[in-house]
Design an enzyme around this catalytic site. Structure first.
Site, PDB file in Angstrom:
ATOM      1  N   LYS A  23       0.832  -1.205   0.000  1.00 41.59           N
ATOM      2  CA  LYS A  23       0.000   0.000   0.000  1.00 41.59           C
ATOM      3  C   LYS A  23       0.865   1.253   0.000  1.00 41.59           C
ATOM      4  CE  LYS A  23      -3.797  -0.416   2.155  1.00 41.59           C
ATOM      5  NZ  LYS A  23      -4.815  -0.611   3.206  1.00 41.59           N
ATOM      6  N   ARG A  93      -3.634   3.064   8.343  1.00 40.14           N
ATOM      7  CA  ARG A  93      -3.905   1.782   7.687  1.00 40.14           C
ATOM      8  C   ARG A  93      -2.642   0.937   7.673  1.00 40.14           C
ATOM      9  NH1 ARG A  93      -6.894   5.395   4.335  1.00 40.14           N
ATOM     10  NH2 ARG A  93      -9.075   4.761   4.027  1.00 40.14           N
ATOM     11  N   GLY A 102      -8.603  -7.693   4.230  1.00 37.17           N
ATOM     12  CA  GLY A 102      -9.427  -8.069   5.369  1.00 37.17           C
ATOM     13  C   GLY A 102      -8.642  -8.574   6.555  1.00 37.17           C
ATOM     14  N   MET A 104      -5.997  -7.006   8.036  1.00 40.31           N
ATOM     15  CA  MET A 104      -5.483  -5.946   8.894  1.00 40.31           C
ATOM     16  C   MET A 104      -6.588  -4.931   9.211  1.00 40.31           C
ATOM     17  SD  MET A 104      -2.427  -6.835   9.478  1.00 40.31           S
ATOM     18  CE  MET A 104      -1.137  -7.872   8.804  1.00 40.31           C
ATOM     19  N   ARG A 337      -3.790  -1.332  -6.064  1.00 44.25           N
ATOM     20  CA  ARG A 337      -3.011  -2.574  -5.943  1.00 44.25           C
ATOM     21  C   ARG A 337      -3.457  -3.507  -7.050  1.00 44.25           C
ATOM     22  NH1 ARG A 337      -5.847  -4.786  -0.346  1.00 44.25           N
ATOM     23  NH2 ARG A 337      -7.964  -4.950  -1.165  1.00 44.25           N
ATOM     24  N   HIS A 455     -16.339  -7.869   2.317  1.00 44.92           N
ATOM     25  CA  HIS A 455     -15.349  -8.825   2.821  1.00 44.92           C
ATOM     26  C   HIS A 455     -15.649 -10.231   2.315  1.00 44.92           C
ATOM     27  CE1 HIS A 455     -13.757 -11.696   5.850  1.00 44.92           C
ATOM     28  NE2 HIS A 455     -12.707 -10.900   5.812  1.00 44.92           N
ATOM     29  N   ARG A 562      -0.340 -46.868  -6.384  1.00 49.30           N
ATOM     30  CA  ARG A 562      -0.322 -47.610  -5.113  1.00 49.30           C
ATOM     31  C   ARG A 562      -1.067 -48.934  -5.307  1.00 49.30           C
ATOM     32  NH1 ARG A 562      -2.127 -42.374  -4.340  1.00 49.30           N
ATOM     33  NH2 ARG A 562      -0.859 -40.976  -3.056  1.00 49.30           N
ATOM     34  N   ARG A 618       4.313 -48.805  -7.454  1.00 50.72           N
ATOM     35  CA  ARG A 618       4.902 -49.113  -6.143  1.00 50.72           C
ATOM     36  C   ARG A 618       4.364 -50.440  -5.643  1.00 50.72           C
ATOM     37  NH1 ARG A 618       3.474 -45.342  -1.099  1.00 50.72           N
ATOM     38  NH2 ARG A 618       1.573 -46.606  -1.137  1.00 50.72           N
ATOM     39  N   GLU A 746      12.337 -42.404   1.402  1.00 47.71           N
ATOM     40  CA  GLU A 746      11.370 -41.950   2.409  1.00 47.71           C
ATOM     41  C   GLU A 746      11.846 -42.217   3.830  1.00 47.71           C
ATOM     42  OE1 GLU A 746       7.703 -44.107   1.696  1.00 47.71           O
ATOM     43  OE2 GLU A 746       8.814 -45.767   0.821  1.00 47.71           O
ATOM     44  N   SER A 765      12.366 -41.904  -6.161  1.00 44.86           N
ATOM     45  CA  SER A 765      11.178 -41.079  -6.020  1.00 44.86           C
ATOM     46  C   SER A 765      11.056 -40.706  -4.544  1.00 44.86           C
ATOM     47  CB  SER A 765       9.919 -41.819  -6.480  1.00 44.86           C
ATOM     48  OG  SER A 765       8.786 -40.995  -6.349  1.00 44.86           O
ATOM     49  N   GLY A 767       9.433 -40.007  -1.387  1.00 45.47           N
ATOM     50  CA  GLY A 767       8.148 -40.158  -0.705  1.00 45.47           C
ATOM     51  C   GLY A 767       8.134 -39.215   0.480  1.00 45.47           C
ATOM     52  N   THR A 768       7.819 -37.951   0.199  1.00 49.45           N
ATOM     53  CA  THR A 768       8.016 -36.922   1.221  1.00 49.45           C
ATOM     54  C   THR A 768       6.998 -36.980   2.355  1.00 49.45           C
ATOM     55  OG1 THR A 768       6.872 -35.422  -0.304  1.00 49.45           O
ATOM     56  CG2 THR A 768       9.276 -35.280  -0.199  1.00 49.45           C
ATOM     57  N   ASN A 769       5.902 -37.727   2.193  1.00 51.26           N
ATOM     58  CA  ASN A 769       4.988 -37.893   3.324  1.00 51.26           C
ATOM     59  C   ASN A 769       5.705 -38.626   4.454  1.00 51.26           C
ATOM     60  OD1 ASN A 769       3.126 -36.780   1.587  1.00 51.26           O
ATOM     61  ND2 ASN A 769       2.060 -38.697   1.172  1.00 51.26           N
ATOM     62  N   ASP A 770       6.252 -39.805   4.134  1.00 47.62           N
ATOM     63  CA  ASP A 770       6.966 -40.581   5.155  1.00 47.62           C
ATOM     64  C   ASP A 770       8.311 -39.943   5.507  1.00 47.62           C
ATOM     65  OD1 ASP A 770       5.301 -42.611   6.009  1.00 47.62           O
ATOM     66  OD2 ASP A 770       5.796 -43.928   4.347  1.00 47.62           O
ATOM     67  N   CYS A 832       6.842 -38.000  -5.165  1.00 52.14           N
ATOM     68  CA  CYS A 832       5.473 -38.510  -5.302  1.00 52.14           C
ATOM     69  C   CYS A 832       4.645 -38.303  -4.039  1.00 52.14           C
ATOM     70  CB  CYS A 832       5.482 -39.984  -5.690  1.00 52.14           C
ATOM     71  SG  CYS A 832       6.229 -41.066  -4.458  1.00 52.14           S
ATOM     72  N   TYR A 852      10.977 -34.765 -12.320  1.00 50.10           N
ATOM     73  CA  TYR A 852       9.524 -34.643 -12.363  1.00 50.10           C
ATOM     74  C   TYR A 852       8.957 -34.506 -10.955  1.00 50.10           C
ATOM     75  CZ  TYR A 852       9.172 -39.561 -10.892  1.00 50.10           C
ATOM     76  OH  TYR A 852       9.269 -40.735 -10.192  1.00 50.10           O
TER      77      TYR A 852
END
Length: 875
Positions: A23, A93, A102, A104, A337, A455, A562, A618, A746, A765, A767-770, A832, A852
């Site tokens: 702003k 502001r 909305g 601030m 803006r 809003h 899977r 897998r 993983e 690959s 396995g970023t969850n585990d 993945c 990838y």
């Protein structure tokens, strides 16, 4: 030289966004352009950071710089702060470097007190205007700065209108407002135990502190987490000379966009109110008029505003969101803006700006928020169901799309029922920033007050959530939890309702939804993105239908299939259970032989859907107990079905119990114990590839992925069975086909020893969850119970299961990628986990050189666009 913490508007420019906030930088830029901007100054984001470093205190040197800037601004305005002869009034502001609509808080008319209000009344010869301004200031200051519930003031206002027989605020007389001021001040004294502050400098410094504090309020923290905004950025504070839209019928205030934020149409779009102040337009207190009708009220001002809008859009080369005030027939610009817009509008505007020669294709790709594409993939109403439905009301079509859910009347209830698995619609008289979590949890948002820039409308468009606002044909009674429509129909909490955010129609019933249809602009933007990006985009898909859908969205392969998801089908779960309870290798092989043809057909269907695109399959990952019941009555029923003794089956179930199954007998460990599982799955993969090749001519190259490897010898052992089986099948079929064997990274140890593992693995690959789970030591199923405390206490700024932790997990990923390439320079690298569809995580994957990313089918377009932006932002 002392650090500069305060800048006059004529000292800044648009390039100082990080320091002045969005702003402040834009106010400075508009000043430089010679547009009619009220005088003012900006207290920098660095001052906000210093405020927190100093224990939430504004340092004396910052106070001194504020006073010095105020003195210069007073001189320019020809007025004096606190003067009883010619008082100077300001607005305060916030303005972070990233737009946070909305989130601030704003304070208007600061500098008024019991004396200056009388001077203002005398100077303007308009007592009503002066007292209206003062009562607004008391209410805003009390709410924003002193955190007194604004509803207490609203109640006094409503009582005053009722007592005087008027409906609108503007119909209260000067005498009425003077009485109201006395009541407001009395309420303030009751709440705070002290009189309302009369010293304008005290008011100003307290307001600056309040803006700094608002950077850290709960709704701001939630918004930052949703939009990946670091808490370290802080917010700037803009102090600006007041101009008044509530001085009479020749004054007004409004909000406008240079293009339609819902559709992208190249036409001025906005609303205004005469004899009003800024918050009236967005608060929904009165229903505003469209910007076009300003021409009928003051044609000169309208024409000037059109010229300013064109100047700003051409200057910023993007659709602008502008706030303006008309004071006694003179136009003032309070803000510009880059405007928030729906996903459909974003695509339309980007394509149009390229066609108009205003921006390049690369700039068009960069200006679209990848996450916003989600909104294009959300359901619309099924045509037949919509035709049979009857609308009970029509409001403003504030944010497009369709929503169907059970109606709830508070953000808390909406969130709770959403978390319980219900689809919900949030109904409010008007929404406020406190409702953000309930709005996020809702399928749709419905309000009885407010316009297209309220809003509810602005936030809904940004969330990609359907919204119908300002529905005058509905009375929402929040305490009673009911909606009463003009035709007498009443909806109660938990009743079904449906909203059409494209037409504004409201239905007091459940209307079936249908998948969205993508526009030609979508294809154009995706084509531009695909021509830029270097990362390939794959999908996580476990069925031919999912695979086909992902291809329609532009997937270039499957990064994760899977196989265990196929085992839960009711036709094959008996054979899976038979395999689990088997006591000998022969019994297991007999059961697996029943599963083999089913798996083979699954893979054939997926190969055909993907044609010659790569498919990574897998092998079985979850622990075997997940396929068996746990309750005695369920075990007894299964034992009867399988023809075995109840006790025998219960003992098997008990033997499979693990204290920590996610780190137990799963993944490659199953195939180490039971190699025949890997043999069956390999046979299904290779046979399917050969058969599809013979049936279609597709050149199928299967990618077999062994999960949960932490030691190279595990991979080598399981791989030996895979290779032997593959060779055996190819010999049986008299066909040689290429195939690859790789692994998931993983487990942290796999990342640390990736150079060794790459001797056996042809691809990694992540396995970023585990990997996230094991690196942090968090259970992803239970982390939600305490992560909110981590956000509140600033330990975490984002969910590590939604966005890659680049410092820790990311370091392991980069290490594994580098080590893998050292051993095998041509190793294929991908991701993945769920992070594969997160834009910030995709940017990281690009930077560490992955080949990838793979994500759910509906996130493929997001990943395609994010990958293009990663290329443009980093190379």
């Amino acid at each position: 030289m002392a650090q500069k913490y305060v800048y006059l508007f004529n000292e800044g420019n648009a390039g100082m966004r990080n320091l002045l906030g969005g702003k402040g930088a834009n106010l400075a830029e508009m000043t430089t352009l010679g547009l009619p901007v009220p005088y003012g100054f900006t207290v920098t984001t660095e001052a906000c950071t210093r405020y927190y470093e100093d224990g939430r205190i504004i340092a004396d040197e910052i106070v001194d710089q504020i006073k010095a800037a105020l003195a210069i601004t007073e001189e320019k305005a020809g007025k004096k702060f606190g003067s009883v002869e010619n008082p100077f009034l300001v607005s305060v502001r916030s303005g972070a470097r990233a737009s946070m609509p909305g989130m601030m808080d704003t304070i208007l008319n600061l500098g008024l007190n019991d004396q200056t209000v009388e001077t203002l009344a005398h100077l303007t010869n308009n007592p009503r205007f002066a007292y209206d301004s003062y009562r607004r200031f008391i209410q805003m200051f009390s709410d924003v700065v002193m955190e007194i519930d604004k509803e207490k003031f609203s109640k006094l206002l409503e009582n005053k209108k009722k007592a005087n027989g008027v409906v609108l605020d503007k119909d209260l007389t000067a005498a009425n407002l003077k009485e109201l001021i006395v009541e407001y001040k009395a309420l303030y004294e009751i709440e705070k135990g002290e009189e309302f502050p009369q010293d304008p400098m005290v008011q100003l410094l307290e307001a600056v502190k309040a803006v700094f504090r608002s950077w850290d309020n709960p709704r701001a923290i939630v918004y930052r987490r949703m939009h990946d905004i670091p808490s370290s950025w802080g917010t700037a504070v803009n102090v600006q000379s007041m101009v008044f839209g509530n001085m009479g019928d020749d004054s007004g205030t409004g909000v406008a966009f240079t293009r339609n934020p819902a559709t992208g149409e190249r036409k001025l779009f906005g609303e205004f109110l005469m004899n009003a102040q800024g918050e009236d337009v967005v608060a929904g207190i009165r229903t505003p008029e469209t910007i076009d009708s300003l021409k009928n009220i003051n044609e000169a001002v309208y024409n000037q505003f059109v010229d300013v809008a064109n100047i700003l859009e051409n200057h910023y080369r993007d659709m602008q969101d502008m706030e303006f005030t008309i004071e006694r027939g003179k136009l003032f610009m309070l803000q510009t803006r880059n405007g928030k817009r729906t996903a459909a509008a974003a695509l339309q505007i980007a394509v149009d700006l390229v066609n108009e020669g205003m921006i390049t294709k690369e700039e068009a790709v960069k200006m679209i928020d990848p996450k916003s594409l989600d909104a294009l993939l959300h359901p619309q109403f099924d045509a037949a169901s919509l035709k049979a439905a009857k609308a009970v009301a029509t409001g403003l079509a504030a944010s497009p799309g369709a929503a169907c859910g059970k109606v709830y009347f508070s953000a808390e209830d909406a969130k709770a029922h959403h978390e319980a698995g219900e689809k919900v619609v949030l109904a409010r008289k008007e929404t406020s920033p406190e409702d953000i979590e309930g709005m996020t949890a809702s399928e749709g948002i419905f309000t009885s007050f407010g316009g297209m820039t309220s809003h509810a409308a602005v936030v809904a468009r940004q969330l990609g959530t359907c919204c119908v606002s300002g529905c005058k044909e509905a009375f929402i009674d929040e305490p009673a939890k009911t909606i009463t429509f003009a035709n007498g129909l009443v909806l109660k909490e938990g009743d079904w309702m449906s909203l059409d955010g494209t037409t504004g129609k409201v239905y007091a019933e459940a209307v079936k939804t249908a998948p969205a249809e993508l526009s030609g602009n979508f294809a154009t933007i995706m084509e531009w993105a695909d021509s830029i990006r270097t990362l390939k985009i794959r999908t996580n898909a476990d069925s031919p239908a999912q695979a086909a859908m992902a291809v329609r969205f532009g997937a270039e392969g499957i990064g994760l299939c899977r196989t265990e998801h196929m085992f839960f089908d009711e036709d094959r779960i008996p054979a899976v259970r038979e395999m689990i309870v088997s006591k000998t290798v022969e019994e297991r092989e007999k059961a697996l032989a029943k599963i083999l043809p089913m798996q083979r057909e699954d893979f054939k269907g997926i190969y055909k859907a993907m044609e010659e695109r790569p498919v990574t399959i897998r092998f079985l990952d979850p622990p075997l107990h997940e396929f068996l019941p746990t309750k005695d009555e369920d075990i007894a029923a299964l034992a009867k079905t399988m023809g075995i003794e109840f006790e025998t089956l219960r003992e098997t179930v008990a033997s499979l119990h693990e204290s920590n199954p996610m780190m137990g007998h799963r993944g490659c460990r199953l195939s180490v114990t039971y190699p025949e599982i890997a043999e069956m799955q390999t046979r299904a993969v290779i046979e399917a590839a050969i058969e599809v090749r013979q049936e279609t001519g597709y050149n199928i190259v299967p990618e077999i992925m062994i999960p949960l490897v932490g030691e190279v010898k595990e991979l080598a052992y399981v791989k030996s069975f895979v290779v032997a089986t593959a060779e055996k099948v190819m010999k049986e079929r008299g066909v040689e086909i290429p195939y690859m064997v790789g692994t998931m990274i993983e487990i942290p140890r796999a990342a640390l020893t990736a150079d060794e593992i790459a001797k056996e693995a042809e691809f990694f690959s992540f396995g970023t969850n585990d990997l996230t789970q094991m690196t942090f030591g968090f259970s992803r199923d239970d982390a939600g119970k305490f992560l909110n405390d981590y956000y509140a206490k600033k330990i975490f700024e984002s969910d590590p299961f939604a966005r890659v932790d680049q410092i820790g997990v990311g370091k392991l990923m980069k290490m594994a990628a580098d080590l893998g390439r050292q051993t095998r320079p041509n190793i294929k690298l991908g991701i993945c986990g769920e992070h594969g569809g997160d834009p910030s995580s995709i940017d990281f994957c690009h930077r560490i050189g992955l080949n990838y990313v793979s994500c759910s089918p509906f996130r493929v377009p997001i990943a395609r666009l994010a990958a293009a932006q990663a290329k443009l932002n980093n190379d």
